[in-house]
Design an enzyme around this catalytic site. Sequence first.
Site, PDB file in Angstrom:
ATOM      1  N   MET A   9      -7.826   9.895   8.827  1.00 40.39           N
ATOM      2  CA  MET A   9      -8.428  10.326   7.555  1.00 40.39           C
ATOM      3  C   MET A   9      -9.302  11.551   7.732  1.00 40.39           C
ATOM      4  O   MET A   9     -10.360  11.660   7.138  1.00 40.39           O
ATOM      5  CB  MET A   9      -9.262   9.174   6.944  1.00 40.39           C
ATOM      6  CG  MET A   9      -8.422   7.978   6.573  1.00 40.39           C
ATOM      7  SD  MET A   9      -9.382   6.582   5.981  1.00 40.39           S
ATOM      8  CE  MET A   9      -9.826   5.770   7.501  1.00 40.39           C
TER       9      MET A   9
ATOM     10  N   ASP B 268       0.820  -1.205   0.000  1.00 40.21           N
ATOM     11  CA  ASP B 268       0.000   0.000   0.000  1.00 40.21           C
ATOM     12  C   ASP B 268       0.858   1.261   0.000  1.00 40.21           C
ATOM     13  O   ASP B 268       2.062   1.209   0.180  1.00 40.21           O
ATOM     14  CB  ASP B 268      -0.910  -0.002   1.227  1.00 40.21           C
ATOM     15  CG  ASP B 268      -2.148  -0.857   0.996  1.00 40.21           C
ATOM     16  OD1 ASP B 268      -2.318  -1.349  -0.136  1.00 40.21           O
ATOM     17  OD2 ASP B 268      -2.937  -1.031   1.946  1.00 40.21           O
TER      18      ASP B 268
ATOM     19  N   LYS C 272      -3.494   3.875  -3.173  1.00 44.96           N
ATOM     20  CA  LYS C 272      -4.379   4.845  -3.811  1.00 44.96           C
ATOM     21  C   LYS C 272      -3.700   6.199  -3.762  1.00 44.96           C
ATOM     22  O   LYS C 272      -3.187   6.612  -2.744  1.00 44.96           O
ATOM     23  CB  LYS C 272      -5.717   4.898  -3.070  1.00 44.96           C
ATOM     24  CG  LYS C 272      -6.399   3.555  -3.109  1.00 44.96           C
ATOM     25  CD  LYS C 272      -7.568   3.486  -2.172  1.00 44.96           C
ATOM     26  CE  LYS C 272      -8.168   2.081  -2.162  1.00 44.96           C
ATOM     27  NZ  LYS C 272      -7.282   1.061  -1.600  1.00 44.96           N
TER      28      LYS C 272
HETATM   29  N1  SAH Z   1      -4.004   0.972   8.944  1.00 44.56           N
HETATM   30  C1  SAH Z   1      -3.443   2.297   9.116  1.00 44.56           C
HETATM   31  C2  SAH Z   1      -4.457   3.393   8.845  1.00 44.56           C
HETATM   32  C3  SAH Z   1      -4.897   3.442   7.425  1.00 44.56           C
HETATM   33  S1  SAH Z   1      -6.059   4.722   7.133  1.00 44.56           S
HETATM   34  C4  SAH Z   1      -2.883   2.410  10.520  1.00 44.56           C
HETATM   35  O1  SAH Z   1      -3.109   1.549  11.347  1.00 44.56           O
HETATM   36  O2  SAH Z   1      -2.161   3.367  10.782  1.00 44.56           O
HETATM   37  C5  SAH Z   1      -5.038   6.007   6.519  1.00 44.56           C
HETATM   38  C6  SAH Z   1      -4.950   7.123   7.549  1.00 44.56           C
HETATM   39  O3  SAH Z   1      -4.027   6.757   8.542  1.00 44.56           O
HETATM   40  C7  SAH Z   1      -4.433   8.427   7.015  1.00 44.56           C
HETATM   41  O4  SAH Z   1      -5.462   9.178   6.410  1.00 44.56           O
HETATM   42  C8  SAH Z   1      -3.951   9.093   8.278  1.00 44.56           C
HETATM   43  O5  SAH Z   1      -5.019   9.609   9.020  1.00 44.56           O
HETATM   44  C9  SAH Z   1      -3.403   7.914   9.041  1.00 44.56           C
HETATM   45  N2  SAH Z   1      -1.955   7.743   8.860  1.00 44.56           N
HETATM   46  C10 SAH Z   1      -1.308   6.727   8.296  1.00 44.56           C
HETATM   47  N3  SAH Z   1       0.031   6.881   8.400  1.00 44.56           N
HETATM   48  C11 SAH Z   1       0.205   8.031   9.069  1.00 44.56           C
HETATM   49  C12 SAH Z   1       1.346   8.732   9.539  1.00 44.56           C
HETATM   50  N4  SAH Z   1       2.580   8.284   9.325  1.00 44.56           N
HETATM   51  N5  SAH Z   1       1.150   9.865  10.238  1.00 44.56           N
HETATM   52  C13 SAH Z   1      -0.076  10.345  10.476  1.00 44.56           C
HETATM   53  N6  SAH Z   1      -1.182   9.725  10.066  1.00 44.56           N
HETATM   54  C14 SAH Z   1      -1.042   8.586   9.377  1.00 44.56           C
END
Ligand code: SAH
Length: 514
Positions: A177, A39, A61
């Site tokens: 998000m 991803d 995406k």
């Molecule tokens: N499965 C992932 C989340 C996926 S949804 C997890 O557990 O972290 C995608 C959202 O995750 C993004 O829109 C953002 O809100 C958050 N996100 C993912 N990586 C991030 C990062 N390094 N710093 C801040 N937010 C992050």
Amino acid sequence: MKEKIEGNVYIIGAGPGDPGLITIRGLQCLKRCDVVIYDQLTPLSLLSELPDSVELIYAGKEAGMHSKSQDEINGLMVEHARAGKVVGRFKGGDPFVFGRGGEEAIYLRDNGIDYEIIPGITAGIAAPESAGIPVTHRNTVTQTIFVTAHESAGKETPQVDWEKLARLGNSTIVGYMGVKTLPETVEKLLNAGMSPSKPIAVVQRGATSRQRTVTGELSNIISAIEREKITPPAVFIIGDTVNVRSQIEWFEKRPLFGRRVVITRPADQAGSFSRYLNEMGADAILFPTIKTEQEINPELMTEALEKAENYNWLIFTSENGVRYFISALLNSGNDIRAFKNASIAAVGTGTARALREHFLSADFIPKKFTTRDLAEELTANHEIKNKKILRIRGIPAPSTVEEVLSENGAEVDLLIVYKTVMANPIPRVKEDLIKNGADIITFTSSSTARNFVEILGEEKARELAENSTVLSIGPMTTVTLEKLSLPVHLEAEVHTIDGIIDEILKWNENKKRG
Ligand code: SAH
């Protein structure tokens, strides 16, 4: 011990983006995969370190680019698993936290495919932690709530009950998000009676070298993130522990925080360099332009072994020379004792370290670390006239050592043990480099420079080099860079990786001083 491959598919949580923040189990499984479907927010440098034989499929995406639908991703997992492949489904953060990992597991189960699910550190914990914001705190917070604040949730999906959340005391609310919809979210919370002075933080790309943190209160956070141009991916954190940041803040204070450093040397040799950079807070961009492969002429090897006892010196000028030589020696049923009368010369600290890893210590290391210095200093310090020398190296490489030593009366045999060929960096790393540039580009040999131009094309290579600081390991590499019409801004005083690191630290100090 026999390895048990438990699943056809490993659903692996990659953690928040820093390559060091994957679990040991996650990395073990990633290294077993034949195919990795990854991803957008997964650390690319972990993928760069996988062998070329691993098929990498991008499933992320991104605005304006074709993205794979969930059905396509599910189909790919099943198709490859049925073909007998070990499949990695590599997902940002934790697979089950807003990651559709649950859906994917159900699909695999329905299709009779075995799987293992490996947790990852979710962004909602890692990003606040790196910003110095605890999501629970004794005497302050007794509950933490993870919410998705994504506005386009379909009608059937339950909506977040912001009214209820606004009334909870002693809580931290962590929103995923939710950058674009933050104005509406804040409005809902204020309308439901949450205090306008409630502390809130937004952390963009948390736990990576591109982390940015903005703090404020519900009443002013929107203007703050607009001013700071905060964009996704980011999490927001609402709660009193946001105020603790001033006491705990650490991540963004690291010396090389935010610096982007490109490593062009082979991925399998970039490990300690990139780890050091990561620990100092920099983003180590693995863009390997070369890789090495074993290349041995069996006749020359046999000849060298037949004469093994006669050699007075073995000369190594690279870590690869050491590694490939020792492995060829072992494969031939011998070991280093065959060369029992030989002393060992190594060009620099890296080569000497590689020797030590094989329980060998270098008898001679020149004061200066170029191949010419090695040959000249060896001649100056040891009687080499009529001495038998085995020069062990890769191709292509200059024959300086052989020439200088022969000119001084030594009998030199050449043994080639590896060759350097062009590598294929992951296309997404190349795109990222072209799009976001870099602060420093490091070149550790002439071939890294030549292939950098080959891979990027002259125009892009020059543009990138001109807009960043080009750091060469030493005079030979500098000459090559200049021949390629690339600017050389810095040359390491000591021609080793440690010398390069010193140069980066000096550059950084100068930058900070302005
Ligand atoms: N499965 C992932 C989340 C996926 S949804 C997890 O557990 O972290 C995608 C959202 O995750 C993004 O829109 C953002 O809100 C958050 N996100 C993912 N990586 C991030 C990062 N390094 N710093 C801040 N937010 C992050």
